[in-house]
Write an enzyme that holds these catalytic residues in place. Structure first.
Site, PDB file in Angstrom:
ATOM      1  N   SER A  27     -60.436  39.744 -92.891  1.00 56.28           N
ATOM      2  CA  SER A  27     -59.663  38.492 -92.795  1.00 56.28           C
ATOM      3  C   SER A  27     -59.171  38.036 -94.158  1.00 56.28           C
ATOM      4  O   SER A  27     -58.584  36.968 -94.290  1.00 56.28           O
ATOM      5  CB  SER A  27     -60.524  37.390 -92.172  1.00 56.28           C
ATOM      6  OG  SER A  27     -61.686  37.161 -92.966  1.00 56.28           O
ATOM      7  N   ASN A 114     -71.460  31.693 -91.866  1.00 57.60           N
ATOM      8  CA  ASN A 114     -71.172  30.812 -90.733  1.00 57.60           C
ATOM      9  C   ASN A 114     -71.016  29.360 -91.186  1.00 57.60           C
ATOM     10  O   ASN A 114     -70.069  28.672 -90.784  1.00 57.60           O
ATOM     11  CB  ASN A 114     -72.285  30.904 -89.687  1.00 57.60           C
ATOM     12  CG  ASN A 114     -72.387  32.283 -89.070  1.00 57.60           C
ATOM     13  OD1 ASN A 114     -71.636  33.183 -89.411  1.00 57.60           O
ATOM     14  ND2 ASN A 114     -73.339  32.447 -88.156  1.00 57.60           N
ATOM     15  N   THR A 159     -29.747   6.610 -70.951  1.00 62.15           N
ATOM     16  CA  THR A 159     -30.843   7.108 -70.126  1.00 62.15           C
ATOM     17  C   THR A 159     -30.286   8.269 -69.306  1.00 62.15           C
ATOM     18  O   THR A 159     -29.106   8.254 -68.939  1.00 62.15           O
ATOM     19  CB  THR A 159     -31.410   6.041 -69.166  1.00 62.15           C
ATOM     20  OG1 THR A 159     -30.383   5.655 -68.240  1.00 62.15           O
ATOM     21  CG2 THR A 159     -31.896   4.809 -69.921  1.00 62.15           C
ATOM     22  N   HIS A 160     -31.099   9.279 -69.074  1.00 63.33           N
ATOM     23  CA  HIS A 160     -30.641  10.486 -68.350  1.00 63.33           C
ATOM     24  C   HIS A 160     -29.430  11.128 -69.020  1.00 63.33           C
ATOM     25  O   HIS A 160     -28.629  11.782 -68.352  1.00 63.33           O
ATOM     26  CB  HIS A 160     -30.304  10.153 -66.892  1.00 63.33           C
ATOM     27  CG  HIS A 160     -31.403   9.442 -66.160  1.00 63.33           C
ATOM     28  ND1 HIS A 160     -32.493  10.084 -65.619  1.00 63.33           N
ATOM     29  CD2 HIS A 160     -31.585   8.120 -65.900  1.00 63.33           C
ATOM     30  CE1 HIS A 160     -33.288   9.203 -65.054  1.00 63.33           C
ATOM     31  NE2 HIS A 160     -32.770   8.004 -65.208  1.00 63.33           N
ATOM     32  N   SER A 281     -20.418  30.230 -89.440  1.00 62.55           N
ATOM     33  CA  SER A 281     -20.450  31.415 -88.577  1.00 62.55           C
ATOM     34  C   SER A 281     -19.888  32.612 -89.328  1.00 62.55           C
ATOM     35  O   SER A 281     -18.926  32.478 -90.092  1.00 62.55           O
ATOM     36  CB  SER A 281     -19.626  31.163 -87.317  1.00 62.55           C
ATOM     37  OG  SER A 281     -19.360  32.367 -86.629  1.00 62.55           O
ATOM     38  N   LYS A 287     -16.576  26.975 -87.760  1.00 60.76           N
ATOM     39  CA  LYS A 287     -17.864  26.455 -87.311  1.00 60.76           C
ATOM     40  C   LYS A 287     -18.655  25.769 -88.424  1.00 60.76           C
ATOM     41  O   LYS A 287     -18.642  26.170 -89.577  1.00 60.76           O
ATOM     42  CB  LYS A 287     -18.715  27.584 -86.731  1.00 60.76           C
ATOM     43  CG  LYS A 287     -18.209  28.155 -85.416  1.00 60.76           C
ATOM     44  CD  LYS A 287     -18.190  27.101 -84.312  1.00 60.76           C
ATOM     45  CE  LYS A 287     -19.570  26.626 -83.924  1.00 60.76           C
ATOM     46  NZ  LYS A 287     -20.428  27.673 -83.361  1.00 60.76           N
ATOM     47  N   ASN A 289     -22.603  24.494 -88.239  1.00 57.52           N
ATOM     48  CA  ASN A 289     -23.728  24.523 -87.302  1.00 57.52           C
ATOM     49  C   ASN A 289     -24.935  23.720 -87.784  1.00 57.52           C
ATOM     50  O   ASN A 289     -25.288  23.777 -88.972  1.00 57.52           O
ATOM     51  CB  ASN A 289     -24.161  25.972 -87.059  1.00 57.52           C
ATOM     52  CG  ASN A 289     -23.058  26.808 -86.449  1.00 57.52           C
ATOM     53  OD1 ASN A 289     -22.260  26.316 -85.662  1.00 57.52           O
ATOM     54  ND2 ASN A 289     -22.990  28.080 -86.832  1.00 57.52           N
ATOM     55  N   GLU A 294     -31.677  22.902 -85.143  1.00 63.91           N
ATOM     56  CA  GLU A 294     -31.988  23.916 -84.126  1.00 63.91           C
ATOM     57  C   GLU A 294     -33.279  24.650 -84.452  1.00 63.91           C
ATOM     58  O   GLU A 294     -34.094  24.938 -83.557  1.00 63.91           O
ATOM     59  CB  GLU A 294     -30.820  24.895 -84.015  1.00 63.91           C
ATOM     60  CG  GLU A 294     -29.589  24.258 -83.391  1.00 63.91           C
ATOM     61  CD  GLU A 294     -28.367  25.171 -83.389  1.00 63.91           C
ATOM     62  OE1 GLU A 294     -27.378  24.807 -82.747  1.00 63.91           O
ATOM     63  OE2 GLU A 294     -28.409  26.246 -84.033  1.00 63.91           O
ATOM     64  N   TYR A 321     -72.316  30.642 -83.514  1.00 63.28           N
ATOM     65  CA  TYR A 321     -71.114  31.284 -84.057  1.00 63.28           C
ATOM     66  C   TYR A 321     -70.837  32.603 -83.359  1.00 63.28           C
ATOM     67  O   TYR A 321     -71.753  33.385 -83.073  1.00 63.28           O
ATOM     68  CB  TYR A 321     -71.279  31.520 -85.566  1.00 63.28           C
ATOM     69  CG  TYR A 321     -70.077  32.172 -86.204  1.00 63.28           C
ATOM     70  CD1 TYR A 321     -69.019  31.405 -86.663  1.00 63.28           C
ATOM     71  CD2 TYR A 321     -69.988  33.555 -86.306  1.00 63.28           C
ATOM     72  CE1 TYR A 321     -67.895  32.001 -87.237  1.00 63.28           C
ATOM     73  CE2 TYR A 321     -68.872  34.166 -86.871  1.00 63.28           C
ATOM     74  CZ  TYR A 321     -67.836  33.382 -87.335  1.00 63.28           C
ATOM     75  OH  TYR A 321     -66.727  33.971 -87.886  1.00 63.28           O
ATOM     76  N   GLN A 326     -63.002  33.847 -86.089  1.00 60.28           N
ATOM     77  CA  GLN A 326     -62.127  34.317 -87.158  1.00 60.28           C
ATOM     78  C   GLN A 326     -60.665  34.019 -86.823  1.00 60.28           C
ATOM     79  O   GLN A 326     -59.822  33.895 -87.715  1.00 60.28           O
ATOM     80  CB  GLN A 326     -62.316  35.822 -87.376  1.00 60.28           C
ATOM     81  CG  GLN A 326     -61.501  36.386 -88.528  1.00 60.28           C
ATOM     82  CD  GLN A 326     -61.928  37.792 -88.877  1.00 60.28           C
ATOM     83  OE1 GLN A 326     -63.067  38.016 -89.286  1.00 60.28           O
ATOM     84  NE2 GLN A 326     -61.042  38.750 -88.692  1.00 60.28           N
ATOM     85  N   LYS A 329     -58.209  30.285 -87.996  1.00 54.46           N
ATOM     86  CA  LYS A 329     -57.532  29.850 -89.211  1.00 54.46           C
ATOM     87  C   LYS A 329     -56.023  30.089 -89.209  1.00 54.46           C
ATOM     88  O   LYS A 329     -55.254  29.235 -89.666  1.00 54.46           O
ATOM     89  CB  LYS A 329     -58.180  30.522 -90.430  1.00 54.46           C
ATOM     90  CG  LYS A 329     -59.537  29.895 -90.783  1.00 54.46           C
ATOM     91  CD  LYS A 329     -60.320  30.702 -91.773  1.00 54.46           C
ATOM     92  CE  LYS A 329     -60.993  31.893 -91.155  1.00 54.46           C
ATOM     93  NZ  LYS A 329     -61.966  31.546 -90.101  1.00 54.46           N
TER      94      LYS A 329
END
Length: 475
Positions: A27, A114, A159-160, A281, A287, A289, A294, A321, A326, A329
């Site tokens: 690790s 541990n 809304t919506h 682009s 373009k 973007n 995103e 343990y 392992q 992390k």
């Protein structure tokens, strides 16, 4: 030092580990990130060994100099791990053995990987959440400044994803401050649950050398020692909690990102991206973007995935343990890393966004979004809301059929729909008037929006002070 000598185990084995075992067990490539925290808890453990008469005061003084120098070298990337190091604990012990062999050979007394890794991991998260809070505060100030700038600009409310009622753009933008404040609060509330020391728990049943674990906890800057040594080495609730908070931060950022994507589309036309914070682009020259937005939206899924990954890992682990831990992390490290990428990028994107004030204001009352104001007017004239709702619906239907706005209708046309629609109703056909009537503390009226922003900024000052006081002091 041979490979077997560098291992922290192996006395009962005749044969060396197979290459496949070493590959799956290693690790070091990711947990080396804990090296400075491992050096800190090694120093605290050494003080405990002085208390237990395993090390002398002279030993501890030499060790402090060595560990401090190593910590500085790790920070400067002047020392690193070897491929033969199984994990960060092996690497740190090897580095100390190379410099102080007689003293370092005693450091493993009363300590297991541990309780070491559980301690390192808590120290790491506790240390790093302060930086994360600082980045959230920075983004919050960008949002509050932007909201203050457009606090009185009438804007469509949705809304919506349909125009619903007028708000101010400042009110719309300021709404994002509150989820971020809740995220900050969650990180602050997590801190005391992290600040529980596992050091001294050994492999699972404690140590006859480390008796005063409360003293150990205080030396580490923790609030207290763990109450149960088995739970201490196996608990990863704190990591799951962090990953939940990180995923929720990602979700909140994704919502902001989605709105930026919509605002800057030609279909909405509410805002323009700064050249330095957008891309083009490779095929289409015209373009521009919203890649930051995103990518932020996309990375939110990654953050949620990290949470799910650890939850599934933990769901059936027995007793104390297990090596499955392992796997705890990398999701945490990745979530920190992703948020450290996203938050400054979103701050820059929002800070440089320019709004089309004229278009936004013009659309604030469009699509009959002042209909609720008409219904409220009728209620104030004594019409029950059920009837007022019906009358206003008929008004909307008639205006739609005529392809006109409310204000284009004549008094005669209004009265034919309902005698309750007298000329006084025309006061409702203004977004400005509608906004001025929303006087609750959470409403979009200008002075309420400013008060809301002021209150948030006062909270951010207090948060900034909290994040500047890091209890984890590295060597």
């Amino acid at each position: 030092m041979t490979n077997k000598e560098s291992q922290l185990w192996g006395g009962r084995f005749k044969n060396s580990p197979s290459p496949a075992l070493k590959a799956i067990s290693s690790s070091i490539e990711f947990d080396w990130r804990l090296a400075r925290f491992d050096l800190l808890q090694t120093w605290v453990h050494a003080q405990t060994l002085v208390d237990a008469n395993i090390l002398t005061l002279d030993d501890s003084e030499k060790l402090l100099v060595c560990l401090t120098k190593l910590s500085q070298e790790v920070a400067a990337e002047e020392v690193s791990f070897l491929n033969t190091d199984e994990d960060v604990h092996t690497a740190v012990e090897r580095l100390v053995l190379e410099r102080l062999p007689d003293i370092a050979s005693k450091l493993r007394t009363g300590r297991s990987r541990n309780d070491q890794v559980a301690t390192d991991f808590r120290l790491f998260i506790r240390h790093e959440i302060r930086e994360l809070v600082n980045l959230l505060v920075d983004l919050s100030y960008v949002i509050s400044s932007t909201a203050r700038l457009v606090a009185d600009l009438p804007s469509p409310g949705y809304t919506h994803l349909q125009r619903a009622q007028p708000v101010t753009l400042g009110h719309e933008i300021a709404k994002h401050l509150h989820p971020l404040l809740r995220d900050i609060e969650r990180l602050q509330q997590l801190d005391p649950r992290i600040a529980v020391s596992p050091l001294g728990s050994g492999a699972l049943s404690g140590s006859s050398y480390v008796v005063d674990t409360e003293k150990v906890a205080k030396r580490l800057g923790f609030d207290c020692a763990a109450s149960n040594s088995i739970d201490a080495v196996s608990d990863r609730d704190f990591a799951v909690e962090f990953l939940f908070i990180a995923s929720l931060i990602g979700t909140h950022l994704s919502r902001i990102a989605e709105e930026v994507i919509l605002w800057t589309s030609k279909e909405f036309g509410f805002a323009n991206l700064d050249d330095a914070w957008s891309t083009g682009s490779s095929l289409m020259p015209q373009k521009k973007n919203p890649d930051i937005a995103e990518l932020t939206r996309g990375k939110s899924g990654r953050l949620v995935g990290n949470l799910v990954s650890l939850l599934v890992t933990l769901k059936a682990l027995p007793f104390a343990y297990n090596r499955d831990l392992q796997e705890d992390k990398e999701p945490v490290f990745d979530s920190f890393d992703q948020l450290k990428l996203i938050l400054p990028a979103m701050s820059g994107l929002l800070e440089t966004l320019s709004f089309d004030w004229e278009r936004i204001s013009a659309l604030s009352g469009a699509d009959y979004s002042l209909a609720t104001e008409v219904a409220d007017y009728l209620v104030r004239q004594g019409v029950p809301f059920k009837d007022a709702h019906e009358i206003t619906g008929e008004l909307v239907m008639f205006a739609e059929e005529q392809k006109v706005s409310f204000s284009d209708l004549t008094d005669v046309q209004l009265s034919k729909i309902s005698p309750h629609l007298d000329p006084g109703v025309r006061v409702c056909f203004s977004a400005d008037v509608a906004l001025k009537s929303r006087l609750s503390i959470s409403g979009p009226a200008f002075d309420k929006v400013i008060a809301q922003i002021d209150n948030v900024e006062k909270q951010l000052v207090i948060v900034k002070l909290w994040s500047s006081q890091n209890p984890v002091v590295l060597l």
